[in-house]
Design a protein around this motif. Sequence first.
Motif, PDB file in Angstrom:
ATOM      1  N   SER A  25       0.799  -1.228   0.000  1.00  0.00           N
ATOM      2  CA  SER A  25       0.000   0.000   0.000  1.00  0.00           C
ATOM      3  C   SER A  25       0.827   1.271   0.000  1.00  0.00           C
ATOM      4  O   SER A  25       0.270   2.369  -0.061  1.00  0.00           O
ATOM      5  N   VAL A  26       2.159   1.152   0.116  1.00  0.00           N
ATOM      6  CA  VAL A  26       2.993   2.364   0.189  1.00  0.00           C
ATOM      7  C   VAL A  26       2.908   3.159  -1.109  1.00  0.00           C
ATOM      8  O   VAL A  26       2.805   4.387  -1.097  1.00  0.00           O
ATOM      9  N   LYS A  27       2.901   2.507  -2.240  1.00  0.00           N
ATOM     10  CA  LYS A  27       2.951   3.212  -3.520  1.00  0.00           C
ATOM     11  C   LYS A  27       1.640   3.900  -3.864  1.00  0.00           C
ATOM     12  O   LYS A  27       1.636   5.007  -4.400  1.00  0.00           O
ATOM     13  N   SER A  28       0.494   3.268  -3.557  1.00  0.00           N
ATOM     14  CA  SER A  28      -0.808   3.877  -3.886  1.00  0.00           C
ATOM     15  C   SER A  28      -1.373   4.543  -2.641  1.00  0.00           C
ATOM     16  O   SER A  28      -1.378   3.969  -1.547  1.00  0.00           O
ATOM     17  N   TYR A  29      -1.888   5.785  -2.832  1.00  0.00           N
ATOM     18  CA  TYR A  29      -2.392   6.560  -1.707  1.00  0.00           C
ATOM     19  C   TYR A  29      -3.679   5.961  -1.141  1.00  0.00           C
ATOM     20  O   TYR A  29      -3.894   5.961   0.080  1.00  0.00           O
ATOM     21  N   GLU A  30      -4.549   5.410  -1.991  1.00  0.00           N
ATOM     22  CA  GLU A  30      -5.845   4.894  -1.542  1.00  0.00           C
ATOM     23  C   GLU A  30      -5.656   3.694  -0.603  1.00  0.00           C
ATOM     24  O   GLU A  30      -6.267   3.598   0.458  1.00  0.00           O
ATOM     25  N   LYS A  31      -4.771   2.778  -0.962  1.00  0.00           N
ATOM     26  CA  LYS A  31      -4.531   1.614  -0.117  1.00  0.00           C
ATOM     27  C   LYS A  31      -3.831   2.016   1.187  1.00  0.00           C
ATOM     28  O   LYS A  31      -4.128   1.497   2.261  1.00  0.00           O
ATOM     29  N   PHE A  32      -2.889   2.968   1.072  1.00  0.00           N
ATOM     30  CA  PHE A  32      -2.148   3.401   2.262  1.00  0.00           C
ATOM     31  C   PHE A  32      -3.063   4.137   3.244  1.00  0.00           C
ATOM     32  O   PHE A  32      -2.927   4.001   4.464  1.00  0.00           O
ATOM     33  N   ASN A  33      -3.997   4.929   2.709  1.00  0.00           N
ATOM     34  CA  ASN A  33      -4.933   5.663   3.569  1.00  0.00           C
ATOM     35  C   ASN A  33      -5.873   4.718   4.303  1.00  0.00           C
ATOM     36  O   ASN A  33      -6.374   5.042   5.386  1.00  0.00           O
ATOM     37  N   SER A  34      -6.118   3.547   3.735  1.00  0.00           N
ATOM     38  CA  SER A  34      -6.973   2.568   4.424  1.00  0.00           C
ATOM     39  C   SER A  34      -6.248   1.892   5.578  1.00  0.00           C
ATOM     40  O   SER A  34      -6.866   1.502   6.566  1.00  0.00           O
ATOM     41  N   THR A  35      -4.922   1.781   5.529  1.00  0.00           N
ATOM     42  CA  THR A  35      -4.153   1.141   6.608  1.00  0.00           C
ATOM     43  C   THR A  35      -3.648   2.143   7.645  1.00  0.00           C
ATOM     44  O   THR A  35      -3.460   1.789   8.802  1.00  0.00           O
ATOM     45  N   VAL A  36      -3.414   3.412   7.244  1.00  0.00           N
ATOM     46  CA  VAL A  36      -2.857   4.437   8.137  1.00  0.00           C
ATOM     47  C   VAL A  36      -3.810   5.626   8.161  1.00  0.00           C
ATOM     48  O   VAL A  36      -4.213   6.132   7.105  1.00  0.00           O
ATOM     49  N   LYS A  37      -4.171   6.089   9.386  1.00  0.00           N
ATOM     50  CA  LYS A  37      -5.088   7.210   9.572  1.00  0.00           C
ATOM     51  C   LYS A  37      -4.409   8.301  10.396  1.00  0.00           C
ATOM     52  O   LYS A  37      -3.667   8.000  11.337  1.00  0.00           O
ATOM     53  N   LEU A  38      -4.685   9.560  10.035  1.00  0.00           N
ATOM     54  CA  LEU A  38      -4.138  10.703  10.773  1.00  0.00           C
ATOM     55  C   LEU A  38      -4.942  10.915  12.046  1.00  0.00           C
ATOM     56  O   LEU A  38      -6.158  11.066  12.002  1.00  0.00           O
ATOM     57  N   VAL A  39      -4.248  10.970  13.185  1.00  0.00           N
ATOM     58  CA  VAL A  39      -4.894  11.221  14.483  1.00  0.00           C
ATOM     59  C   VAL A  39      -4.867  12.708  14.814  1.00  0.00           C
ATOM     60  O   VAL A  39      -5.884  13.301  15.167  1.00  0.00           O
ATOM     61  N   ALA A  40      -3.694  13.330  14.704  1.00  0.00           N
ATOM     62  CA  ALA A  40      -3.562  14.753  15.044  1.00  0.00           C
ATOM     63  C   ALA A  40      -2.354  15.332  14.306  1.00  0.00           C
ATOM     64  O   ALA A  40      -1.399  14.612  13.966  1.00  0.00           O
ATOM     65  N   PHE A  41      -2.428  16.638  14.074  1.00  0.00           N
ATOM     66  CA  PHE A  41      -1.329  17.373  13.431  1.00  0.00           C
ATOM     67  C   PHE A  41      -1.177  18.717  14.128  1.00  0.00           C
ATOM     68  O   PHE A  41      -2.156  19.453  14.301  1.00  0.00           O
ATOM     69  N   SER A  42       0.041  19.040  14.561  1.00  0.00           N
ATOM     70  CA  SER A  42       0.327  20.299  15.254  1.00  0.00           C
ATOM     71  C   SER A  42       1.378  21.063  14.463  1.00  0.00           C
ATOM     72  O   SER A  42       2.561  20.701  14.481  1.00  0.00           O
ATOM     73  N   PRO A  43       0.991  22.117  13.732  1.00  0.00           N
ATOM     74  CA  PRO A  43       1.987  22.875  12.950  1.00  0.00           C
ATOM     75  C   PRO A  43       2.838  23.762  13.850  1.00  0.00           C
ATOM     76  O   PRO A  43       2.424  24.168  14.946  1.00  0.00           O
ATOM     77  N   PHE A  44       4.039  24.086  13.371  1.00  0.00           N
ATOM     78  CA  PHE A  44       4.927  24.976  14.107  1.00  0.00           C
ATOM     79  C   PHE A  44       4.443  26.416  13.972  1.00  0.00           C
ATOM     80  O   PHE A  44       3.875  26.809  12.951  1.00  0.00           O
ATOM     81  N   LYS A  45       4.720  27.222  15.018  1.00  0.00           N
ATOM     82  CA  LYS A  45       4.233  28.608  15.036  1.00  0.00           C
ATOM     83  C   LYS A  45       5.024  29.504  14.076  1.00  0.00           C
ATOM     84  O   LYS A  45       4.455  30.396  13.447  1.00  0.00           O
ATOM     85  N   SER A  46       6.327  29.284  14.024  1.00  0.00           N
ATOM     86  CA  SER A  46       7.183  30.133  13.184  1.00  0.00           C
ATOM     87  C   SER A  46       8.425  29.338  12.776  1.00  0.00           C
ATOM     88  O   SER A  46       8.615  28.184  13.177  1.00  0.00           O
ATOM     89  N   GLY A  47       9.281  29.988  11.998  1.00  0.00           N
ATOM     90  CA  GLY A  47      10.511  29.329  11.558  1.00  0.00           C
ATOM     91  C   GLY A  47      11.486  29.090  12.705  1.00  0.00           C
ATOM     92  O   GLY A  47      12.163  28.060  12.756  1.00  0.00           O
ATOM     93  N   THR A  48      11.557  30.066  13.629  1.00  0.00           N
ATOM     94  CA  THR A  48      12.438  29.895  14.792  1.00  0.00           C
ATOM     95  C   THR A  48      11.962  28.758  15.686  1.00  0.00           C
ATOM     96  O   THR A  48      12.769  28.004  16.237  1.00  0.00           O
ATOM     97  N   ASN A  49      10.632  28.634  15.818  1.00  0.00           N
ATOM     98  CA  ASN A  49      10.082  27.528  16.606  1.00  0.00           C
ATOM     99  C   ASN A  49      10.419  26.181  15.955  1.00  0.00           C
ATOM    100  O   ASN A  49      10.763  25.201  16.643  1.00  0.00           O
ATOM    101  N   ALA A  50      10.313  26.120  14.631  1.00  0.00           N
ATOM    102  CA  ALA A  50      10.665  24.888  13.924  1.00  0.00           C
ATOM    103  C   ALA A  50      12.149  24.551  14.096  1.00  0.00           C
ATOM    104  O   ALA A  50      12.515  23.383  14.288  1.00  0.00           O
ATOM    105  N   LEU A  51      13.012  25.594  14.064  1.00  0.00           N
ATOM    106  CA  LEU A  51      14.446  25.372  14.237  1.00  0.00           C
ATOM    107  C   LEU A  51      14.767  24.881  15.650  1.00  0.00           C
ATOM    108  O   LEU A  51      15.614  23.995  15.834  1.00  0.00           O
ATOM    109  N   ASP A  52      14.095  25.433  16.662  1.00  0.00           N
ATOM    110  CA  ASP A  52      14.301  24.981  18.039  1.00  0.00           C
ATOM    111  C   ASP A  52      13.917  23.517  18.198  1.00  0.00           C
ATOM    112  O   ASP A  52      14.641  22.734  18.839  1.00  0.00           O
ATOM    113  N   ASN A  53      12.775  23.130  17.630  1.00  0.00           N
ATOM    114  CA  ASN A  53      12.340  21.737  17.713  1.00  0.00           C
ATOM    115  C   ASN A  53      13.299  20.804  16.973  1.00  0.00           C
ATOM    116  O   ASN A  53      13.586  19.696  17.440  1.00  0.00           O
ATOM    117  N   CYS A  54      13.796  21.263  15.825  1.00  0.00           N
ATOM    118  CA  CYS A  54      14.725  20.450  15.037  1.00  0.00           C
ATOM    119  C   CYS A  54      16.040  20.235  15.795  1.00  0.00           C
ATOM    120  O   CYS A  54      16.579  19.116  15.822  1.00  0.00           O
TER     121      CYS A  54
END
Length: 605
Positions: free
Chosen positions: A42-71
């Motif tokens: 299912s890795v190659k096709s998005y439809e099959k992969f979406n059936s096996t893996v589901k998104l629970v939560a997504f937290s975007p970074f506030k700014s570029g400096t915040n992303a750099l600190d986390n990295c």
Amino acid sequence: RDLDQAKMAGLHVLYEHASGYALFRVEEVEEVGMLLPTVEKSVKSYEKFNSTVKLVAFSPFKSGTNALDNCNAISEGILHDDLKIFLENNFPLKKKKATLGIADPKIGSAIQEELGIPLTGGDVVLEVLRGIKLHFHLLVKGLTETSASKAQLGLGHSYSRAKVKFNVHRADNMIIQSISLLDQLDKDINTFSMRIREWYSYHFPELVKIVNDNYMYARLARIIGDRKLLKEDRLEELEEITMDSAKAEAIIQSAKSSMGMDISPIDLINIETFASRVVSLAEYRKSLHAYLQGKMHNVAPNLSALIGEQVGARLISHAGSLTNLAKYPASTVQILGAEKALFRALKTRGNTPKYGLIFHSTFIGRAGAKNKGRISRYLANKCSIASRVDCFADVPTDVIGNHLREQVEERLSFYETGTAPRKNIDVMKEALSEMNEMIAKKRKEDKKKKKKRKVTENGDHNATTDIAEEETPGKKKKKKKVHSEEEQAVPDVSLNESTVTDGEGEGKKKKKKRQSETEATVTETEVSLNESGLADGDPDVKKKKKKRKKETAEPAVEQEEEPAEVPKKKKKKAAAPLEESMVLGDDEGEPTPKKEKKKKKKDKK
């Protein structure tokens, strides 16, 4: 097998992207053995992969400096506060079967220590993460492929820029590059000078035997040119280059009877340009050597004082940095640069090398054949001490390096003559006392420099304020004159009034004077009343008014010259009736006891 199936049933995967953190849940599969092949398919096709893996939560970074600190935190294996809050809010900690799949074991151990989340790894987690990387922009709503690639590019640039900026080995890198360039220049200058010798020897072969130095030979080839044109008039020029009159005369004599062939002017031009290029490279090599000396005295003063700038720089470049050299033991410093000979000796079970780059120092060359190994071991010991002092000292000084050099000299003399050297404890005590004195002197000099800077800054500030004050000096002086004359006029009037009204002895006069001194405000109000005509119309008061007019004639002229100051005087006159009302009550009301006493005295007279 049942336990593995239970673990895979509640599998969650953490994915760190340049735009933020994402948590995915892997759907349950009946058999554990079927999970890996289904994910791989299912890795190659998005439809099959979406059936096996589901998104629970997504937290975007506030700014570029915040992303750099986390990295930076993830690369160092530290759990950032943002990631901690994200997992506490979104990961099902209450479920016993829930596990978290992470690719990096460093950050995984930090999460397990602080949050107590059970972790898993293996081929399944890696395949899921590979599919998430491929289809991440489709799994997260509102994220496009271009925006995800831009975020990755921006974070990559900022991360690499920060790593270069805050590199601990910034000064060491300059030394490494300069010593490598210096070695390359030595090789190039030698090859180029040999080429000039061969090329110019067709025309003037005798010059090679007279001059041995490559730099001098290139300069002579550039100046002489055609040997037939060389005459005794140019003897001074040759003496300036060779620094020897005998050599200059020998060059002129050999040019007259040379066996070389004739050469065309075009060939001579090419030889001269090439010789000038070699001369410029040799001069640049000298300036680079001076730069390396200054850099080594700033970065590693003790190491350069012990074994010299070039050998110390080669040790630093071979180790990679000064901190790496400080971490090495003395045994590795001794063999540093002779790794091939060491491994060859280990393979063949022969004798291991006694020295590496340290051989270029003067101490090993001065030692005897029997003592070379002993002095190299002793010198490596002192080099490791000097490098550690240079790496970890707060104030760089070369005191300890000079003392270590003296110890090596004493050990050499001990091997040759047998005189016992000083003990290491005594030498180190002297070195530490001298180093503390040097540090104290440097701190005093720094304090003096800071004070001088502050004084100069304050002097500039005071100069600007003085210039601003000198812009309007006339008005201030006139104002001071007017105020001084008014202050002088008020006490004179009060004294005159006291002399007129007093007629009953000297004691009353003294009391009146004290009253006039202590109650200056009252006298000013009386003067203002006399001027305004509120007091009784006696002839003495009229005389006083005339005197006052004469006294105030000069300030009035100055007031006409300065119309800007007139409103201030009006304010003073307007303020006087307010003071009168405070002392006297109403203007038309009952008189005060002081007025009654004055009236009685006038009636008696």
